[in-house]
Design an enzyme around this catalytic site. Structure first.
Site, PDB file in Angstrom:
ATOM      1  N   TYR A   1      -7.525  -1.020  -3.952  1.00  0.00           N
ATOM      2  CA  TYR A   1      -6.069  -0.957  -3.734  1.00  0.00           C
ATOM      3  C   TYR A   1      -5.772  -0.482  -2.315  1.00  0.00           C
ATOM      4  CZ  TYR A   1      -1.235   0.781  -4.542  1.00  0.00           C
ATOM      5  OH  TYR A   1       0.122   1.032  -4.473  1.00  0.00           O
TER       6      TYR A   1
ATOM      7  N   SER B   1       1.862   1.569   1.137  1.00  0.00           N
ATOM      8  CA  SER B   1       1.618   2.794   0.358  1.00  0.00           C
ATOM      9  C   SER B   1       1.029   3.840   1.300  1.00  0.00           C
ATOM     10  CB  SER B   1       0.590   2.474  -0.742  1.00  0.00           C
ATOM     11  OG  SER B   1       0.098   3.650  -1.345  1.00  0.00           O
TER      12      SER B   1
HETATM   13  N1  LIG Z   1       4.439   4.258  -7.837  1.00  0.00           N
HETATM   14  C1  LIG Z   1       3.773   4.719  -6.789  1.00  0.00           C
HETATM   15  O1  LIG Z   1       3.258   5.841  -6.783  1.00  0.00           O
HETATM   16  C2  LIG Z   1       3.646   3.879  -5.549  1.00  0.00           C
HETATM   17  C3  LIG Z   1       3.183   4.516  -4.374  1.00  0.00           C
HETATM   18  C4  LIG Z   1       3.044   3.757  -3.209  1.00  0.00           C
HETATM   19  C5  LIG Z   1       3.354   2.410  -3.229  1.00  0.00           C
HETATM   20  N2  LIG Z   1       3.802   1.837  -4.393  1.00  0.00           N
HETATM   21  C6  LIG Z   1       4.103   0.409  -4.330  1.00  0.00           C
HETATM   22  O2  LIG Z   1       5.459   0.217  -4.663  1.00  0.00           O
HETATM   23  C7  LIG Z   1       5.636  -1.101  -5.216  1.00  0.00           C
HETATM   24  C8  LIG Z   1       6.373  -0.994  -6.535  1.00  0.00           C
HETATM   25  O3  LIG Z   1       5.532  -0.289  -7.442  1.00  0.00           O
HETATM   26  P1  LIG Z   1       6.082   0.520  -8.708  1.00  0.00           P
HETATM   27  O4  LIG Z   1       5.574   1.890  -8.573  1.00  0.00           O
HETATM   28  O5  LIG Z   1       7.521   0.302  -8.883  1.00  0.00           O
HETATM   29  O6  LIG Z   1       5.213  -0.178  -9.854  1.00  0.00           O
HETATM   30  P2  LIG Z   1       5.647  -0.901 -11.201  1.00  0.00           P
HETATM   31  O7  LIG Z   1       4.366  -1.136 -11.922  1.00  0.00           O
HETATM   32  O8  LIG Z   1       6.703  -0.131 -11.886  1.00  0.00           O
HETATM   33  O9  LIG Z   1       6.272  -2.277 -10.686  1.00  0.00           O
HETATM   34  C9  LIG Z   1       5.456  -3.317 -10.197  1.00  0.00           C
HETATM   35  C10 LIG Z   1       6.268  -4.586 -10.128  1.00  0.00           C
HETATM   36  O10 LIG Z   1       5.405  -5.644  -9.666  1.00  0.00           O
HETATM   37  C11 LIG Z   1       5.568  -6.745 -10.538  1.00  0.00           C
HETATM   38  N3  LIG Z   1       4.360  -7.554 -10.618  1.00  0.00           N
HETATM   39  C12 LIG Z   1       3.131  -7.170 -11.007  1.00  0.00           C
HETATM   40  N4  LIG Z   1       2.306  -8.225 -11.039  1.00  0.00           N
HETATM   41  C13 LIG Z   1       3.025  -9.301 -10.647  1.00  0.00           C
HETATM   42  C14 LIG Z   1       2.741 -10.678 -10.472  1.00  0.00           C
HETATM   43  N5  LIG Z   1       1.516 -11.189 -10.740  1.00  0.00           N
HETATM   44  N6  LIG Z   1       3.708 -11.494 -10.056  1.00  0.00           N
HETATM   45  C15 LIG Z   1       4.954 -11.013  -9.788  1.00  0.00           C
HETATM   46  N7  LIG Z   1       5.289  -9.719  -9.937  1.00  0.00           N
HETATM   47  C16 LIG Z   1       4.336  -8.875 -10.370  1.00  0.00           C
HETATM   48  C17 LIG Z   1       5.869  -6.125 -11.900  1.00  0.00           C
HETATM   49  O11 LIG Z   1       6.426  -7.078 -12.789  1.00  0.00           O
HETATM   50  C18 LIG Z   1       6.828  -5.032 -11.487  1.00  0.00           C
HETATM   51  O12 LIG Z   1       8.132  -5.526 -11.331  1.00  0.00           O
HETATM   52  C19 LIG Z   1       4.226  -1.683  -5.319  1.00  0.00           C
HETATM   53  O13 LIG Z   1       3.948  -2.463  -4.174  1.00  0.00           O
HETATM   54  C20 LIG Z   1       3.333  -0.453  -5.313  1.00  0.00           C
HETATM   55  O14 LIG Z   1       2.020  -0.755  -4.887  1.00  0.00           O
HETATM   56  C21 LIG Z   1       3.970   2.540  -5.530  1.00  0.00           C
END
Ligand SMILES: NC(=O)c1ccc[n+]([C@@H]2O[C@H](COP(=O)([O-])OP(=O)(O)OC[C@H]3O[C@@H](n4cnc5c(N)ncnc54)[C@H](O)[C@@H]3O)[C@@H](O)[C@H]2O)c1
Length: 255
Positions: A150, A137
């Site tokens: 985080y 991130s």
């Molecule tokens: N959305 C943002 O702004 C952002 C920014 C930077 C990084 N990210 C990173 O991108 C990645 C995807 O995030 P997103 O935004 O799509 O979020 P999201 O909440 O839409 O998706 C998260 C995913 O992780 C899975 N997950 C959560 N807990 C779990 C567990 N215990 N076991 C297995 N799977 C689990 C969920 O089921 C889901 O599929 C993450 O690593 C997040 O930290 C997101």
């Protein structure tokens, strides 16, 4: 890496970014796609299976906080696919009010997933090599005080990924490691953000520009195809930028 005919494992493939990234990967004519996630989204899985009949697409349940689930999921995937060319660790949770879970899902989960995947992919253990891409991130490269826990976990992901790419690990395993650092992306992860900060914030918070998950996913797949081992990529507001890290210490060797 030309993704046509390749076997891909995507952890968190039904999440906001994951769904779009899997759809983008499927456009590359994969041999097989294994989606590991906490819960099945049968509608999306069914859509992918009917839209891409030449690709084997299957779901494997996994709670990333459980090492036994991780081992079982990779075992099933190896039995079905034979080997993995690309693994993407794309699960995540942003909720600093749940400290242990934040570390377990975002950091320990990625550590365990990488180590178990390497048991199958590492050339020195009879594997074929391949590529592992970890989603960190912007909070994994820049301290982010409102989400301190985080941010610490994501800094860990950035460090882990760069270490596994480094010498002598890459030379031994033949598995390249890439770090992805998305900026704010419009997904459920950002819902109710005021309830998830490390400490309660009473003052007004200014909104931060967000990118659509599809744009982030398209850029992620481009990086998966083109990036060199050990590189890290900022994917923010629709742009792709390779990150440069200053060398802050070199070991002083004994005579
Ligand atoms: N959305 C943002 O702004 C952002 C920014 C930077 C990084 N990210 C990173 O991108 C990645 C995807 O995030 P997103 O935004 O799509 O979020 P999201 O909440 O839409 O998706 C998260 C995913 O992780 C899975 N997950 C959560 N807990 C779990 C567990 N215990 N076991 C297995 N799977 C689990 C969920 O089921 C889901 O599929 C993450 O690593 C997040 O930290 C997101």
């Amino acid at each position: 890496m030309d993704l046509a005919g390749k076997n891909v494992v995507y952890l968190g493939g039904f999440g906001g970014i994951g769904q779009k990234a899997c759809a983008e990967l499927l456009e590359r004519k994969l041999q097989a796609l294994a989606v590991f996630d906490l819960t099945l989204n049968a509608e999306i899985l069914g859509d992918w299976q009917s839209k891409y009949p030449k690709t084997t697409v299957f779901y494997q349940k996994l709670d990333i906080t459980q090492r036994s689930d991780i081992e079982a999921a990779y075992k099933v995937a190896a039995e079905r696919m034979g080997h993995f060319d690309l693994v993407i660790n794309g699960m995540g949770l942003m909720d600093d009010r749940h400290v242990e879970l934040t570390i377990q899902i975002n950091l320990l989960g990625v550590v365990n997933s990488c180590l178990v995947a390497l048991e199958y992919m590492d050339k020195s253990q009879g594997g074929k090599g391949g590529r592992i891409m970890n989603i960190s991130s912007v909070a994994g490269i820049q301290p982010t005080p409102i989400m301190s826990v985080y941010s610490a976990a994501k800094h860990g992901v950035t460090a882990l990924t760069r270490c596994l790419a480094g010498s002598p690990n890459f030379e031994r395993s033949g598995v390249s490691f890439i770090t992805i650092c998305p900026g704010f992306t419009d997904t459920p992860l950002l819902h109710d953000i005021r309830e998830k900060t490390t400490f309660q914030i009473d003052s007004a918070m200014r909104a931060i520009k967000r990118q659509p998950p599809q744009v982030c996913a398209q850029n992620m797949v481009k990086v998966a195809e083109q990036a060199k081992n050990g590189t890290a990529w900022l994917l923010d507001v629709g742009e792709i930028k390779e990150l440069e890290f200053p060398v802050m210490w070199t070991p002083q060797l004994e005579e």
